[in-house]
Design a protein around this motif. Structure first.
Motif, PDB file in Angstrom:
ATOM      1  N   LYS A   1      -2.590 -15.945 -24.355  1.00  0.00           N
ATOM      2  CA  LYS A   1      -1.113 -16.226 -23.699  1.00  0.00           C
ATOM      3  C   LYS A   1      -0.229 -15.968 -24.677  1.00  0.00           C
ATOM      4  O   LYS A   1       1.061 -15.628 -24.343  1.00  0.00           O
TER       5      LYS A   1
ATOM      6  N   ASN B   1       0.919 -12.636 -24.883  1.00  0.00           N
ATOM      7  CA  ASN B   1       1.255 -11.836 -23.474  1.00  0.00           C
ATOM      8  C   ASN B   1       0.258 -11.111 -23.290  1.00  0.00           C
ATOM      9  O   ASN B   1       0.618  -9.860 -22.802  1.00  0.00           O
TER      10      ASN B   1
ATOM     11  N   THR C   1      -3.522  -9.733 -21.163  1.00  0.00           N
ATOM     12  CA  THR C   1      -4.357 -10.327 -20.086  1.00  0.00           C
ATOM     13  C   THR C   1      -5.602  -9.573 -20.331  1.00  0.00           C
ATOM     14  O   THR C   1      -6.085  -8.704 -20.998  1.00  0.00           O
TER      15      THR C   1
ATOM     16  N   GLY D   1      -3.634 -23.201 -16.386  1.00  0.00           N
ATOM     17  CA  GLY D   1      -2.854 -22.093 -16.742  1.00  0.00           C
ATOM     18  C   GLY D   1      -3.501 -20.912 -16.909  1.00  0.00           C
ATOM     19  O   GLY D   1      -2.836 -19.857 -17.410  1.00  0.00           O
ATOM     20  N   SER D   2      -5.017 -20.645 -16.837  1.00  0.00           N
ATOM     21  CA  SER D   2      -5.446 -19.262 -16.744  1.00  0.00           C
ATOM     22  C   SER D   2      -5.094 -18.255 -16.237  1.00  0.00           C
ATOM     23  O   SER D   2      -5.178 -17.189 -16.578  1.00  0.00           O
ATOM     24  N   SER D   3      -4.298 -18.570 -14.967  1.00  0.00           N
ATOM     25  CA  SER D   3      -4.001 -17.700 -14.447  1.00  0.00           C
ATOM     26  C   SER D   3      -2.697 -16.713 -15.058  1.00  0.00           C
ATOM     27  O   SER D   3      -2.492 -15.414 -14.493  1.00  0.00           O
ATOM     28  N   ASP D   4      -2.096 -17.219 -16.134  1.00  0.00           N
ATOM     29  CA  ASP D   4      -1.452 -16.416 -16.865  1.00  0.00           C
ATOM     30  C   ASP D   4      -1.714 -15.360 -17.763  1.00  0.00           C
ATOM     31  O   ASP D   4      -1.254 -14.179 -17.970  1.00  0.00           O
ATOM     32  N   TYR D   5      -3.307 -15.339 -17.825  1.00  0.00           N
ATOM     33  CA  TYR D   5      -3.936 -14.157 -18.622  1.00  0.00           C
ATOM     34  C   TYR D   5      -5.240 -13.854 -17.783  1.00  0.00           C
ATOM     35  O   TYR D   5      -5.546 -12.661 -18.418  1.00  0.00           O
TER      36      TYR D   5
ATOM     37  N   THR E   1      -5.160  -4.524 -16.993  1.00  0.00           N
ATOM     38  CA  THR E   1      -4.934  -5.497 -18.029  1.00  0.00           C
ATOM     39  C   THR E   1      -4.846  -4.913 -19.368  1.00  0.00           C
ATOM     40  O   THR E   1      -5.156  -3.677 -19.625  1.00  0.00           O
TER      41      THR E   1
END
Length: 426
Positions: free
Chosen positions: A269, A272, A274, A295-299, A347
């Motif tokens: 995170k 930035n 993934t 918050g893991s959907s951020d990466y 990614t």
């Protein structure tokens, strides 16, 4: 000053109910500067409870007791406390008011059995329960000040924080000790190896108590410091922590005791970045770990459990010739799996595992415990082979998953010239 904790109840004594109360109370008492020296558990037996209260009364300065304050016949803690202190039971008006208020607020008629909860040892102090029908109480037995609280966790926690801890703090004014704990999580060494590396520090920092907690496959180093001067205690603990971080270097996950998946998630995170994962032998365990973090959907973008050779070829684009030549468990196959996952999801990183978790399926050349991993980065494709000697399938799967995540952790630390804490990896 020292403290003890007593849990009562047959369900706790027998193991039918996990005693989470004691862990919460111990942390709160330690934070208040007390040294918790013992946890005890007894069943719903009048003699057993009164006897242990007498024992604690002769040893401790403070004690917190939970359980047995309800209205039923097996709720006998108050009576046992009276026996231990050598006093009679009597109707406590403040306790009766607490019970009555509980039912009035809920517009319910009070059950005659609930009036039993207002019977407290003579001379005790009623402790209001703002969220339950059972009032607590405080009393002296021997040299110890006891706090008796309900066994219902949310009732106990409320009374502990709002009533008990403030009373303890007030009684300790001018004599309080500060108890501070640090938890450093590590990965990549056995418990014995971690302990061996700590031996010089145990001698150097006599004022620090070192402990280990193994939560396979992580090893947590616990440092306990206690002193009357808060600033000096913090300074000593910080010095010891710095030495621990220096000794273990990149084996350290976090000086705050964070888990592997939290550390990896924070690194992704913060940069930035993934990730996409292709799993064979780990069966989705890596993806489960990563997505257990809020918050893991951020990466975290993609997971493919490509267990069969056919799925590796059709989903990830692994070349059939590669599997025919090297087999599914090979660095070349793992590298192509990682590249395939990265391309498929678009990614920053691709991570893969292919191995033999056992207990069957191993050969002389590829024994149980072998795992190959691929890591596709923005600039490179890397392959790794590891051999673990566990014969337990779940332990192998877990160590495989942690090792794979450790690869991406170290890659992020090195490629971005940073770690999860300042001064690491020197």
């Amino acid at each position: 000053m020292i403290a003890e904790i007593l849990s009562t109840g047959d369900e706790v004594r027998s193991g039918a109910l996990i005693d989470s109360n004691s862990a919460h109370i111990a942390q709160a008492l330690e934070d208040a500067g007390l040294e918790v020296v013992r946890h005890s558990t007894v069943g719903d037996d009048l003699n057993a409870i009164s006897s242990i209260i007498k024992e604690i009364g002769a040893r401790a300065d403070f004690a917190v007791v939970t359980g047995g304050l309800g209205p039923t016949t097996d709720d006998i803690t108050a009576e046992a406390a009276a026996i231990a202190a050598g006093v009679d039971m009597c109707l406590d008006e403040a306790a009766l008011k607490t019970v009555e208020n509980f039912f009035e607020k809920r517009k319910r008629l009070i059950n005659p059995l609930n009036k039993k909860q207002a019977m407290l040892p003579k001379g005790s102090e009623c402790l209001d329960n703002p969220v339950g029908s059972a009032p607590g109480f405080a009393m002296k037995a021997g040299k110890c000040l006891f706090f008796f609280l309900p066994g219902v966790p949310y009732e106990m926690k409320r009374m502990l924080s709002e009533t008990v801890i403030p009373k303890i703090n007030k009684l300790q004014e001018g004599i309080r000790e500060y108890s501070i704990i640090k938890n450093i999580s590590t990965f990549g060494l056995t418990e014995a190896a971690v302990n061996e590396n700590l031996l010089p520090l145990i001698e150097e920092f006599g004022g620090i108590k070192f402990g280990l907690r193994a939560t396979f496959p992580e090893i947590h180093v616990k440092l306990y410091a206690r002193g009357k001067d808060e600033n000096e205690t913090i300074k000593l603990l910080d010095e010891a922590c710095a030495k621990v971080l220096n000794i273990f270097g990149n084996k350290v996950l976090s000086p705050q005791g964070e888990s592997m998946e939290v550390v990896v998630g924070n690194l992704l995170k913060n940069n930035n970045a993934t990730i996409a994962v292709a799993e064979s032998c780990t069966g989705g365990l890596i993806s489960d770990m990563l997505t257990n973090v809020s918050g893991s959907s951020d990466y975290f973008v993609f997971s493919g459990i490509t267990y069969s050779n056919d799925s590796k070829i059709k989903v990830l684009g692994v070349e059939k010739a590669t599997i025919d030549q090297f087999g599914a468990v090979h660095e070349e196959t793992a590298k192509q799996m990682a590249v395939g996952a990265k391309k498929l999801a678009g990614t920053t990183y691709g991570l893969s595992t292919s191995g033999i978790a056992g207990p069957s399926g191993g050969t002389e050349n590829k024994p149980v415990g072998i795992v190959c991993m691929g890591l596709a980065t923005p600039d490179d494709i890397k392959g790794f082979t590891f051999n673990f000697n566990f014969r337990n399938r779940m332990m192998n799967k877990k160590i495989f998953a942690y090792t794979a995540l450790d690869l991406i952790r170290k890659e992020l630390v090195v490629s971005h010239n940073q770690g999860p804490f300042s001064g690491a990896y020197v």
